[in-house]
Design a protein around this motif. Structure first.
Motif, PDB file in Angstrom:
ATOM      1  N   THR A 135      12.052   5.824   0.285  1.00 31.61           N
ATOM      2  CA  THR A 135      11.868   4.833  -0.764  1.00 31.61           C
ATOM      3  C   THR A 135      12.734   5.259  -1.936  1.00 31.61           C
ATOM      4  O   THR A 135      12.565   6.360  -2.473  1.00 31.61           O
ATOM      5  CB  THR A 135      10.390   4.764  -1.186  1.00 31.61           C
TER       6      THR A 135
ATOM      7  N   ASP B 229       5.396   4.414   2.879  1.00 32.99           N
ATOM      8  CA  ASP B 229       5.003   4.555   1.481  1.00 32.99           C
ATOM      9  C   ASP B 229       4.141   3.406   0.995  1.00 32.99           C
ATOM     10  O   ASP B 229       3.675   3.419  -0.154  1.00 32.99           O
ATOM     11  CB  ASP B 229       6.251   4.669   0.598  1.00 32.99           C
TER      12      ASP B 229
ATOM     13  N   LEU C 222      12.037   0.194   0.062  1.00 33.66           N
ATOM     14  CA  LEU C 222      10.667   0.669   0.198  1.00 33.66           C
ATOM     15  C   LEU C 222      10.379   0.961   1.665  1.00 33.66           C
ATOM     16  O   LEU C 222      10.540   0.087   2.528  1.00 33.66           O
ATOM     17  CB  LEU C 222       9.674  -0.382  -0.308  1.00 33.66           C
TER      18      LEU C 222
ATOM     19  N   GLY D 148       5.556   5.317  -8.025  1.00 34.41           N
ATOM     20  CA  GLY D 148       4.427   4.837  -7.246  1.00 34.41           C
ATOM     21  C   GLY D 148       3.123   5.333  -7.832  1.00 34.41           C
ATOM     22  O   GLY D 148       3.025   6.498  -8.237  1.00 34.41           O
TER      23      GLY D 148
ATOM     24  N   THR E 260      -0.284   2.694  -2.025  1.00 35.68           N
ATOM     25  CA  THR E 260       0.435   3.008  -3.259  1.00 35.68           C
ATOM     26  C   THR E 260       1.118   1.763  -3.810  1.00 35.68           C
ATOM     27  O   THR E 260       1.744   1.004  -3.069  1.00 35.68           O
ATOM     28  CB  THR E 260       1.486   4.109  -3.009  1.00 35.68           C
ATOM     29  N   HIS E 261       0.986   1.546  -5.116  1.00 39.95           N
ATOM     30  CA  HIS E 261       1.650   0.427  -5.794  1.00 39.95           C
ATOM     31  C   HIS E 261       2.942   0.935  -6.435  1.00 39.95           C
ATOM     32  O   HIS E 261       2.924   1.893  -7.214  1.00 39.95           O
ATOM     33  CB  HIS E 261       0.736  -0.179  -6.859  1.00 39.95           C
ATOM     34  N   TRP E 262       4.065   0.269  -6.137  1.00 40.33           N
ATOM     35  CA  TRP E 262       5.357   0.713  -6.615  1.00 40.33           C
ATOM     36  C   TRP E 262       5.854  -0.179  -7.748  1.00 40.33           C
ATOM     37  O   TRP E 262       5.588  -1.375  -7.782  1.00 40.33           O
ATOM     38  CB  TRP E 262       6.376   0.733  -5.466  1.00 40.33           C
TER      39      TRP E 262
END
Length: 342
Positions: A13, A40, A36, A105, A45-47
């Motif tokens: 990512t 991941d 991305l 993230g 997980t919020h990116w």
């Protein structure tokens, strides 16, 4: 645009080769190629794409400085381009800033991981109102005497500022920009300032609340994101009393509109000195923007704690805005509303 890249050793990512930003008033345009990895995204997980500013630069993947903007990414694996215009929250002060784009993230447990960071070679200067020359503040007998040599705006002549305000805080530690912790001491709304102009020999006398800690004078401007700190001065002077600690982040939310009438003109005193002791019974409504905490506490139905909360949440554009002050509910506002004024 030349950059220096820092990436995690096993980064699937990552940021692509093409990315950048463009400032546009109170907003910034972000554009980046992003990759991305499916792995991941599987753990929830919020990116996000983040733009950071630091006067001292960046070393490795450490995020030091002030987060200027953020753009949440859709949880879609693969390579794609993102472009959007988002609110900009620039650092306070006039120092040139080293800028960096980061791919960050946030895990389910709230912890952050920086997967990629690119530092731009050209420093960025933010053109915003600033304090110039000597700045002082003395607090005594419930009054803050603020003196500033000049308040200036480096913007273009046709660029009228948002409503400017001065706030005095007693902080737990010297202010460095961004979020802070401390006790609000005094505030005064100044009005709007045209680009290329300045207010000279600014002197204000405003109600104040005693607090412990080193004083900091902040120049704040109303923007679409609320009040933002544009410049500040850490002062050596301090006043001692029982502190009520409040944590503040940028921006400070509120409903104040840019058309707020200033309570003082630059270069003139804002008000006569007020006594720190409990005032006599008022014959008319009390101003929620200029009255001291003691004067507000003299209003039947308002406790000392609520009065201090009202002072801390200033300024207000209308009485309904008092609902954002801690301890003020609809019933209390209905009860005391006729005794208050803007």
């Amino acid at each position: 645009m030349h950059t220096t890249n820092y990436s995690a050793a096993d980064a699937m990512t990552a940021l692509g080769a093409n990315h950048g930003y463009c400032l546009d008033g109170d907003f910034v345009h972000l554009n980046a190629d992003v990759s991305l990895a499916e792995a991941d995204l599987a753990d929830g997980t919020h990116w996000a794409l983040q733009l950071w500013a630091s006067p001292g630069g960046f070393d490795g993947l450490a995020l030091n400085g002030v987060k200027v903007a953020e753009l949440a990414l859709q949880p879609t694996p693969g390579n794609f381009n993102v472009a959007a215009c988002v609110t900009v929250l620039p650092p306070a002060g006039c120092a040139a800033q080293v800028m960096a784009m980061a791919l960050v993230g946030q895990r389910v447990d709230g912890s952050l991981q920086v997967r990629d960071l690119s530092v731009y070679a050209t420093p960025q200067t933010f053109f915003q109102p600033f304090l110039l020359g000597d700045v002082s503040c003395q607090v005594a007998d419930g009054v803050a005497e603020i003196a500033i040599e000049r308040i200036a705006s480096p913007r273009a002549p046709d660029n009228l500022s948002g409503t400017l305000a001065l706030e005095v805080w007693a902080l737990d530690a010297p202010y460095q920009g961004g979020a802070w912790q401390g006790q609000p001491v005094a505030s005064v709304v100044l009005g709007q300032l045209s680009g290329g102009s300045a207010w000279a020999d600014c002197q204000y006398s405003v109600p104040a609340v005693n607090a412990s800690g080193a004083l900091t004078v902040m120049l704040r401007e109303w923007t679409p994101a609320g009040y933002l700190t544009r410049d500040y001065r850490n002062l050596a002077a301090a006043v001692i009393a029982e502190p009520v600690v409040a944590a503040v982040s940028e921006p400070v939310s509120g409903d104040l509109k840019a058309a707020v009438k200033p309570v003082a003109k630059a270069g003139k005193s804002a008000s006569k000195k007020a006594s720190a002791s409990k005032p006599a019974e008022k014959t008319g409504p009390v101003s929620v923007n200029t009255a001291s905490a003691a004067e507000l506490a003299a209003v039947k139905g308002i406790s000392k704690t609520v009065a201090e909360a009202i002072v801390a949440a200033r300024p207000y554009a209308k009485l309904d805005d008092l609902l954002r002050a801690k301890g003020v509910g609809a019933k209390l506002l209905e009860k005391v509303g006729k005794l208050l004024k803007i």
